[in-house]
Write a protein that holds these residues in place. Structure first.
Motif, PDB file in Angstrom:
ATOM      1  N   ILE A   1      -3.107  12.606   2.774  1.00 30.43           N
ATOM      2  CA  ILE A   1      -2.359  13.998   2.567  1.00 30.43           C
ATOM      3  C   ILE A   1      -2.158  14.656   3.767  1.00 30.43           C
ATOM      4  CG2 ILE A   1      -4.844  15.391   2.922  1.00 30.43           C
ATOM      5  CD1 ILE A   1      -4.028  16.602  -0.059  1.00 30.43           C
ATOM      6  N   GLU A   2      -2.554  14.195   4.994  1.00 35.11           N
ATOM      7  CA  GLU A   2      -2.238  14.526   6.103  1.00 35.11           C
ATOM      8  C   GLU A   2      -0.777  14.507   6.451  1.00 35.11           C
ATOM      9  OE1 GLU A   2      -4.400  16.323   8.095  1.00 35.11           O
ATOM     10  OE2 GLU A   2      -5.836  15.787   6.566  1.00 35.11           O
ATOM     11  N   ASP A   3      -0.246  13.432   5.939  1.00 34.66           N
ATOM     12  CA  ASP A   3       1.158  13.114   6.093  1.00 34.66           C
ATOM     13  C   ASP A   3       2.057  13.475   4.823  1.00 34.66           C
ATOM     14  OD1 ASP A   3       0.926  11.776   8.698  1.00 34.66           O
ATOM     15  OD2 ASP A   3      -0.364  10.309   7.305  1.00 34.66           O
ATOM     16  N   GLY A   4       1.374  13.925   4.012  1.00 33.11           N
ATOM     17  CA  GLY A   4       2.015  14.020   2.759  1.00 33.11           C
ATOM     18  C   GLY A   4       2.837  12.654   2.229  1.00 33.11           C
ATOM     19  N   ALA A   5       2.045  11.404   2.460  1.00 34.45           N
ATOM     20  CA  ALA A   5       2.690  10.320   2.156  1.00 34.45           C
ATOM     21  C   ALA A   5       2.450   9.906   0.648  1.00 34.45           C
ATOM     22  CB  ALA A   5       1.914   9.401   2.865  1.00 34.45           C
ATOM     23  N   MET A   6       3.315   8.769   0.335  1.00 33.88           N
ATOM     24  CA  MET A   6       3.142   8.507  -1.066  1.00 33.88           C
ATOM     25  C   MET A   6       2.003   7.678  -1.596  1.00 33.88           C
ATOM     26  SD  MET A   6       7.097   7.071  -1.019  1.00 33.88           S
ATOM     27  CE  MET A   6       8.562   7.817  -0.495  1.00 33.88           C
ATOM     28  N   SER A   7       0.966   7.527  -0.788  1.00 31.28           N
ATOM     29  CA  SER A   7      -0.353   6.794  -1.117  1.00 31.28           C
ATOM     30  C   SER A   7      -0.846   7.259  -2.336  1.00 31.28           C
ATOM     31  CB  SER A   7      -1.253   6.725  -0.046  1.00 31.28           C
ATOM     32  OG  SER A   7      -0.660   6.474   1.321  1.00 31.28           O
ATOM     33  N   LYS A   8      -0.780   8.666  -2.787  1.00 36.73           N
ATOM     34  CA  LYS A   8      -1.526   9.192  -3.725  1.00 36.73           C
ATOM     35  C   LYS A   8      -0.733   8.340  -5.267  1.00 36.73           C
ATOM     36  CE  LYS A   8      -3.061  13.707  -5.372  1.00 36.73           C
ATOM     37  NZ  LYS A   8      -2.927  13.619  -6.901  1.00 36.73           N
ATOM     38  N   GLN A   9       0.405   7.974  -5.149  1.00 37.36           N
ATOM     39  CA  GLN A   9       0.789   7.213  -6.471  1.00 37.36           C
ATOM     40  C   GLN A   9       0.330   5.978  -6.441  1.00 37.36           C
ATOM     41  OE1 GLN A   9       1.808  10.057  -7.493  1.00 37.36           O
ATOM     42  NE2 GLN A   9       2.192  10.900  -5.386  1.00 37.36           N
ATOM     43  N   LEU A  10       0.182   5.282  -5.250  1.00 33.59           N
ATOM     44  CA  LEU A  10      -0.538   3.951  -5.425  1.00 33.59           C
ATOM     45  C   LEU A  10      -1.982   3.735  -5.882  1.00 33.59           C
ATOM     46  CD1 LEU A  10      -0.242   0.829  -4.226  1.00 33.59           C
ATOM     47  CD2 LEU A  10      -0.992   1.723  -2.064  1.00 33.59           C
ATOM     48  N   HIS A  11      -2.832   4.927  -5.620  1.00 31.09           N
ATOM     49  CA  HIS A  11      -3.999   5.058  -6.037  1.00 31.09           C
ATOM     50  C   HIS A  11      -4.220   4.815  -7.402  1.00 31.09           C
ATOM     51  CE1 HIS A  11      -5.481   7.458  -2.171  1.00 31.09           C
ATOM     52  NE2 HIS A  11      -4.812   6.254  -1.930  1.00 31.09           N
ATOM     53  N   PRO A  12      -3.820   5.605  -8.433  1.00 31.40           N
ATOM     54  CA  PRO A  12      -4.165   5.191  -9.700  1.00 31.40           C
ATOM     55  C   PRO A  12      -3.421   4.044 -10.221  1.00 31.40           C
ATOM     56  CG  PRO A  12      -2.409   7.063  -9.444  1.00 31.40           C
ATOM     57  CD  PRO A  12      -2.778   6.848  -8.163  1.00 31.40           C
ATOM     58  N   GLY A  13      -2.215   3.856  -9.843  1.00 24.00           N
ATOM     59  CA  GLY A  13      -1.535   2.558 -10.098  1.00 24.00           C
ATOM     60  C   GLY A  13      -2.404   1.299 -10.014  1.00 24.00           C
ATOM     61  N   LYS A  14      -2.971   1.222  -8.477  1.00 29.39           N
ATOM     62  CA  LYS A  14      -3.860   0.018  -8.187  1.00 29.39           C
ATOM     63  C   LYS A  14      -5.105   0.120  -8.706  1.00 29.39           C
ATOM     64  CE  LYS A  14      -3.420  -3.361  -5.189  1.00 29.39           C
ATOM     65  NZ  LYS A  14      -4.750  -3.874  -5.184  1.00 29.39           N
ATOM     66  N   ALA A  15      -5.769   1.277  -9.128  1.00 31.93           N
ATOM     67  CA  ALA A  15      -6.948   1.256  -9.868  1.00 31.93           C
ATOM     68  C   ALA A  15      -6.736   0.850 -11.378  1.00 31.93           C
ATOM     69  CB  ALA A  15      -7.564   2.872 -10.127  1.00 31.93           C
ATOM     70  N   ALA A  16      -5.532   1.055 -11.871  1.00 32.83           N
ATOM     71  CA  ALA A  16      -5.345   0.600 -13.197  1.00 32.83           C
ATOM     72  C   ALA A  16      -5.296  -0.943 -13.231  1.00 32.83           C
ATOM     73  CB  ALA A  16      -4.409   1.278 -13.866  1.00 32.83           C
ATOM     74  N   MET A  17      -4.616  -1.241 -12.035  1.00 32.03           N
ATOM     75  CA  MET A  17      -4.130  -2.832 -11.970  1.00 32.03           C
ATOM     76  C   MET A  17      -5.541  -3.527 -11.683  1.00 32.03           C
ATOM     77  SD  MET A  17      -1.560  -4.500  -8.894  1.00 32.03           S
ATOM     78  CE  MET A  17      -1.062  -6.156  -9.003  1.00 32.03           C
ATOM     79  N   ASN A  18      -6.264  -3.127 -10.601  1.00 37.67           N
ATOM     80  CA  ASN A  18      -7.474  -3.601 -10.464  1.00 37.67           C
ATOM     81  C   ASN A  18      -8.735  -3.742 -11.541  1.00 37.67           C
ATOM     82  OD1 ASN A  18      -6.525  -4.174  -7.634  1.00 37.67           O
ATOM     83  ND2 ASN A  18      -7.744  -2.303  -6.820  1.00 37.67           N
ATOM     84  N   GLY A  19      -8.438  -2.802 -12.180  1.00 29.54           N
ATOM     85  CA  GLY A  19      -9.407  -2.651 -13.345  1.00 29.54           C
ATOM     86  C   GLY A  19      -9.223  -3.889 -14.363  1.00 29.54           C
ATOM     87  N   ILE A  20      -7.831  -3.982 -14.531  1.00 27.69           N
ATOM     88  CA  ILE A  20      -7.426  -5.357 -15.268  1.00 27.69           C
ATOM     89  C   ILE A  20      -7.820  -6.646 -14.631  1.00 27.69           C
ATOM     90  CG2 ILE A  20      -5.594  -6.665 -16.451  1.00 27.69           C
ATOM     91  CD1 ILE A  20      -4.142  -3.513 -17.012  1.00 27.69           C
ATOM     92  N   LEU A  21      -7.436  -6.619 -13.551  1.00 25.15           N
ATOM     93  CA  LEU A  21      -7.799  -7.856 -12.796  1.00 25.15           C
ATOM     94  C   LEU A  21      -9.340  -8.283 -12.902  1.00 25.15           C
ATOM     95  CD1 LEU A  21      -6.917 -10.303 -10.712  1.00 25.15           C
ATOM     96  CD2 LEU A  21      -7.222  -8.715  -9.018  1.00 25.15           C
ATOM     97  N   ALA A  22     -10.053  -7.309 -12.695  1.00 26.71           N
ATOM     98  CA  ALA A  22     -11.615  -7.375 -12.578  1.00 26.71           C
ATOM     99  C   ALA A  22     -11.992  -8.149 -14.050  1.00 26.71           C
ATOM    100  CB  ALA A  22     -12.352  -6.427 -12.340  1.00 26.71           C
ATOM    101  N   ALA A  23     -11.444  -7.312 -15.239  1.00 31.36           N
ATOM    102  CA  ALA A  23     -11.672  -7.961 -16.404  1.00 31.36           C
ATOM    103  C   ALA A  23     -11.353  -9.218 -16.781  1.00 31.36           C
ATOM    104  CB  ALA A  23     -11.231  -6.985 -17.348  1.00 31.36           C
ATOM    105  N   LEU A  24      -9.989  -9.786 -16.378  1.00 30.14           N
ATOM    106  CA  LEU A  24      -9.585 -11.016 -16.467  1.00 30.14           C
ATOM    107  C   LEU A  24     -10.354 -12.012 -15.966  1.00 30.14           C
ATOM    108  CD1 LEU A  24      -5.833 -10.382 -16.305  1.00 30.14           C
ATOM    109  CD2 LEU A  24      -6.962 -10.845 -18.353  1.00 30.14           C
ATOM    110  N   LEU A  25     -10.783 -11.764 -14.758  1.00 27.87           N
ATOM    111  CA  LEU A  25     -11.488 -12.665 -13.957  1.00 27.87           C
ATOM    112  C   LEU A  25     -12.723 -12.664 -14.413  1.00 27.87           C
ATOM    113  CD1 LEU A  25     -10.694 -11.386 -10.232  1.00 27.87           C
ATOM    114  CD2 LEU A  25     -10.107 -13.532 -10.972  1.00 27.87           C
ATOM    115  N   ALA A  26     -13.416 -11.806 -15.136  1.00 30.24           N
ATOM    116  CA  ALA A  26     -14.574 -11.971 -15.814  1.00 30.24           C
ATOM    117  C   ALA A  26     -14.654 -12.808 -16.917  1.00 30.24           C
ATOM    118  CB  ALA A  26     -15.409 -10.691 -16.016  1.00 30.24           C
ATOM    119  N   GLN A  27     -13.307 -12.651 -17.554  1.00 24.73           N
ATOM    120  CA  GLN A  27     -13.132 -13.444 -18.771  1.00 24.73           C
ATOM    121  C   GLN A  27     -13.101 -15.074 -18.536  1.00 24.73           C
ATOM    122  OE1 GLN A  27      -9.089 -13.134 -20.701  1.00 24.73           O
ATOM    123  NE2 GLN A  27      -9.944 -12.774 -22.606  1.00 24.73           N
TER     124      GLN A  27
END
Length: 450
Positions: A192-218
């Protein structure tokens, strides 16, 4: 029993038949609200960049991208999570400070489409995902929020639970899913100090990582069994409160999704209380910005930590400027998606009013946060008179609600560029979601959901 085990038992035991009709209806409203934001955000440059990366990385065409086309289930969650967060109109939960829709729904939709799950199963998974991430967010807030973006960190657990539920994981597998989710949980506010694009990466990566975690456990991949309350786990590492026991109190007796809030202004939620008050003053007293000599906004500290920016240099930064949003509302009489533009950014009238906006912390409001997100706005006019107004709950909170019809109208405004038959398809599909036998039908080519 570990916290992860308690969550796993709750998730495996949750069935659609248990859900009250109002919970089902509300969940569908959350999905429609998410969909409008995803449509509106899909063409934004940061999301397009992420879609280009997804295309370069390749993968089986398992799920639909809101930007068009198909990709792997993880890449779909990545892109669709980002798309639904960027216009700052996605849902929010006060106590946990999480935009659950941007992480839970794209993860659940991608897996449900890929695995051809029913609408009932999709609703189950979303309810479970909201429940778990909200409980974790409540337990670590507010101290966690200073450094960590709760949507990214706590949201990873919600996405993991939703994906695991749809994959039919058992209790042990879900414990490992939560362990892998927690060890991936990240997302720092420094962007937020730079007004950078990371805020969009955050939910996308969280959603992606959640699926990855479930697939690995499977597949039998193991992870920490006490990732939340362990000595070197999530709570101790990332919060000063360290209240892991709070996470499961009353689990199964309530539906946290019903505490969800909806946004009607296209800016950071911490600016909404001031916008609401300005708009109410205009409606009640026919105020003109030209008559205003000074604007004083008092609120809680976190609001200023995130939004005290008297000179935003980009449209996106303006959405995180309490001074700008207050001035915009006073000059334009609204703060919708199209009100935030390059033209409005340096509008002389808005900049003039911004210079008159003072912001400050009120200790009483600060002590009540995050249970209430309060603000007082005081206007001083050129004739010396004043007008003051206070709110504890921004519009869209359960205590100050909007209706389902309001969300429909919001969706129509955000999807205005789509063909009418696509819009009708979406509305009909969400309305009867529990009757849909295969979530893939939501993505009927040439009709809706891109």
């Amino acid at each position: 029993m570990s916290v992860s085990k308690e969550f796993a038992r709750y998730v495996t035991g949750l069935t659609f038949a248990q859900l009250p009709s109002e919970v089902v209806a509300f969940t569908k409203t959350c999905i429609l609200d998410w969909l409008g934001s995803a449509y509106a955000g899909a063409k934004k440059p940061p999301v397009q960049m992420m879609a280009q990366v997804a295309a370069e990385l390749g993968g089986a065409e398992q799920a639909t991208l809101m930007t068009g086309g198909r990709s792997s289930v993880t890449h779909a969650a990545l892109v669709n999570g980002a798309a639904s967060h960027i216009v700052e109109l996605d849902d929010i939960h006060k106590a946990s400070i999480i935009h659950a829709g941007t992480v839970v729904i794209p993860a659940a939709l991608a897996v449900a489409q890929w695995q051809q799950k029913s609408g009932e199963e999709l609703i189950e998974a979303i309810v479970a995902g909201y429940e778990v991430c909200y409980r974790i967010g409540e337990a670590v807030s507010p101290s966690h929020y200073y450094f960590w973006h709760n949507t990214a960190t706590c949201g990873t657990f919600g996405a993991a639970v939703a994906a695991g539920k749809l994959l039919g994981l058992d209790e042990e597998q879900l414990v490992h899913t939560l362990g892998s989710a927690g060890t991936q949980a990240a997302g720092l506010w420094e962007f937020i100090e730079d007004g950078a694009m990371s805020k969009q990466l955050h939910p996308g990566k969280a959603a992606m990582n959640g699926i990855l975690a479930a697939l690995l456990a499977q597949k039998g991949f193991t992870a920490a069994s006490k990732i939340l309350e362990g000595n070197r786990g999530f709570v101790r590492a990332m919060s000063q409160e360290a209240n892991a026991e709070q996470m499961t109190q009353g689990l199964g007796s309530t539906y946290k999704i019903m505490e969800n809030s909806f946004k009607i202004h296209a800016s950071c939620r911490h600016t909404h209380h001031a916008i609401d008050l300005i708009l109410e003053m205009i409606a009640q007293h026919a105020i003109s910005w030209r008559e205003v000599e000074r604007v004083r906004v008092q609120t809680y500290q976190v609001a200023l930590t995130i939004t005290d920016n008297p000179n935003p240099a980009s449209v996106y930064a303006a959405k995180f400027s309490l001074q700008y949003c207050t001035a915009l509302a006073l000059v334009k009489g609204s703060a919708g998606l199209r009100d935030f533009s390059e033209e409005a950014l340096y509008d002389p009238a808005i900049r003039k009013v911004m210079s008159r906006v003072e912001v400050a912390v009120d200790p009483i409001m600060d002590a009540r946060y995050p249970e209430t997100w309060e603000a007082t706005v005081e206007l001083t006019f050129t004739d010396g008179t004043t007008l003051k107004k206070h709110t504890e709950y921004p519009k869209g909170d359960p205590e100050n609600p909007v209706s389902h019809d309001d969300i429909v109208q919001k969706f129509l405004a955000l999807s205005v560029d789509l063909p009418q038959d696509s819009i009708l398809h979406d509305l009909q599909m969400v309305e009867r979601l529990e009757q849909v036998p295969d979530v893939a039908l939501l993505f009927a080519q040439g009709r809706g959901w891109v």
